[in-house]
Scaffold this motif. Sequence first.
Motif, PDB file in Angstrom:
ATOM      1  N   ASP A 111      -5.810   0.315  -2.011  1.00  0.00           N
ATOM      2  CA  ASP A 111      -7.133   0.838  -2.366  1.00  0.00           C
ATOM      3  C   ASP A 111      -8.025  -0.249  -2.948  1.00  0.00           C
ATOM      4  OD1 ASP A 111      -7.223   3.636  -1.661  1.00  0.00           O
ATOM      5  OD2 ASP A 111      -5.663   3.958  -3.149  1.00  0.00           O
ATOM      6  N   ALA A 114      -9.235  -2.436  -0.082  1.00  0.00           N
ATOM      7  CA  ALA A 114     -10.274  -1.764   0.690  1.00  0.00           C
ATOM      8  C   ALA A 114     -11.590  -1.744  -0.064  1.00  0.00           C
ATOM      9  CB  ALA A 114      -9.827  -0.345   1.038  1.00  0.00           C
ATOM     10  N   ASP A 115     -11.540  -1.445  -1.356  1.00  0.00           N
ATOM     11  CA  ASP A 115     -12.763  -1.397  -2.156  1.00  0.00           C
ATOM     12  C   ASP A 115     -13.430  -2.768  -2.224  1.00  0.00           C
ATOM     13  OD1 ASP A 115     -12.533   1.310  -2.707  1.00  0.00           O
ATOM     14  OD2 ASP A 115     -11.455   0.993  -4.587  1.00  0.00           O
ATOM     15  N   ALA A 118     -14.925  -3.759   1.225  1.00  0.00           N
ATOM     16  CA  ALA A 118     -16.149  -3.010   1.489  1.00  0.00           C
ATOM     17  C   ALA A 118     -17.298  -3.526   0.629  1.00  0.00           C
ATOM     18  CB  ALA A 118     -15.920  -1.525   1.240  1.00  0.00           C
ATOM     19  N   ALA A 119     -17.018  -3.819  -0.629  1.00  0.00           N
ATOM     20  CA  ALA A 119     -18.054  -4.327  -1.522  1.00  0.00           C
ATOM     21  C   ALA A 119     -18.571  -5.698  -1.079  1.00  0.00           C
ATOM     22  CB  ALA A 119     -17.514  -4.411  -2.949  1.00  0.00           C
ATOM     23  N   ALA A 141      -7.445   4.989   2.879  1.00  0.00           N
ATOM     24  CA  ALA A 141      -8.376   4.087   2.203  1.00  0.00           C
ATOM     25  C   ALA A 141      -9.539   3.711   3.115  1.00  0.00           C
ATOM     26  CB  ALA A 141      -7.639   2.835   1.743  1.00  0.00           C
ATOM     27  N   SER A 142      -9.251   3.492   4.396  1.00  0.00           N
ATOM     28  CA  SER A 142     -10.311   3.115   5.329  1.00  0.00           C
ATOM     29  C   SER A 142     -11.275   4.271   5.567  1.00  0.00           C
ATOM     30  CB  SER A 142      -9.704   2.644   6.658  1.00  0.00           C
ATOM     31  OG  SER A 142      -9.044   3.698   7.319  1.00  0.00           O
ATOM     32  N   ARG A 144     -11.976   6.546   3.397  1.00  0.00           N
ATOM     33  CA  ARG A 144     -12.738   6.696   2.164  1.00  0.00           C
ATOM     34  C   ARG A 144     -13.850   5.649   2.059  1.00  0.00           C
ATOM     35  NH1 ARG A 144     -12.306   4.101  -2.475  1.00  0.00           N
ATOM     36  NH2 ARG A 144     -10.279   3.181  -1.949  1.00  0.00           N
ATOM     37  N   THR A 145     -13.568   4.436   2.499  1.00  0.00           N
ATOM     38  CA  THR A 145     -14.514   3.326   2.329  1.00  0.00           C
ATOM     39  C   THR A 145     -15.371   3.055   3.569  1.00  0.00           C
ATOM     40  OG1 THR A 145     -12.753   1.795   2.989  1.00  0.00           O
ATOM     41  CG2 THR A 145     -13.087   2.147   0.621  1.00  0.00           C
TER      42      THR A 145
END
Length: 260
Positions: A111, A114-115, A118-119, A141-142, A144-145
């Motif tokens: 997670d 992934a976060d 993405a950021a 996770a993918s 979600r992001t």
Amino acid sequence: MSRIADMLDAVEAEGRGAFVGYLPLGYPDLRTSIEAAVTLAENGADILELGPPYSDPVMDGAIIQEATHTALANGFRLRDLFPAVKEITERTGVPVLVMTYWNPVVQYGVDRYADDLAAAGGAGLITPDITPDAAAEWIAASERTGLDRVFLAAPTSTDERLDLIVRASTGFVYTVSTMGITGERAQLDAAARTLVARLRDHGCEHACVGIGISNADQVAGVLDYADGAIVGTALVRALRDGGLDGLAATARGLAAGTSA
């Protein structure tokens, strides 16, 4: 929404196929690798595939292994990945996929990885050594992001396995052109064409072919039946032997094959 699928659709609307270019991050050093990625994007790559170096690159051929070992020896660490992706995406606007073995993702935290990706503006992951049935945490996770998840299909994959890969992948399916490790080959395995046809039969919208593609003619040949051609070793060799100028010239030559 898939930034990678959107790019492939946009390229198709231009009447050509996509050139996906791979480079290892941190080679020969972090700053040069960032400039190399920008150079690649500015000279014809539609999608960037960046590989954080890993100590046990089982899928990589000799040239990429040499580059990743150099990157590690010169101090690259996983924490360097996300600032590098952020700078590259801000400077180019070209979507960036990270090609990574799975162990570093687990060690970092799925997670959290992934976060942070993405950021940083990354588009998703290509994961060569994990299969969809073992990737529930990454799939969650993918989703979600909003990151793309690109799984690999091989000529030896069963129909049941291809169905699973197509359903789990977003962006595109990474279609392995031939069995074995990465590297330049004089002739691509004809199994790639058959594999893409099988993927289409299972509902695959986007398939990009990699491993062994090293010149514009091979790019054009692959794009006769696939959505994108993935080139790695030829680009790493060009960077090693000719620096950024050599990389730019090789990228332009390969990109010429997308509209041949």
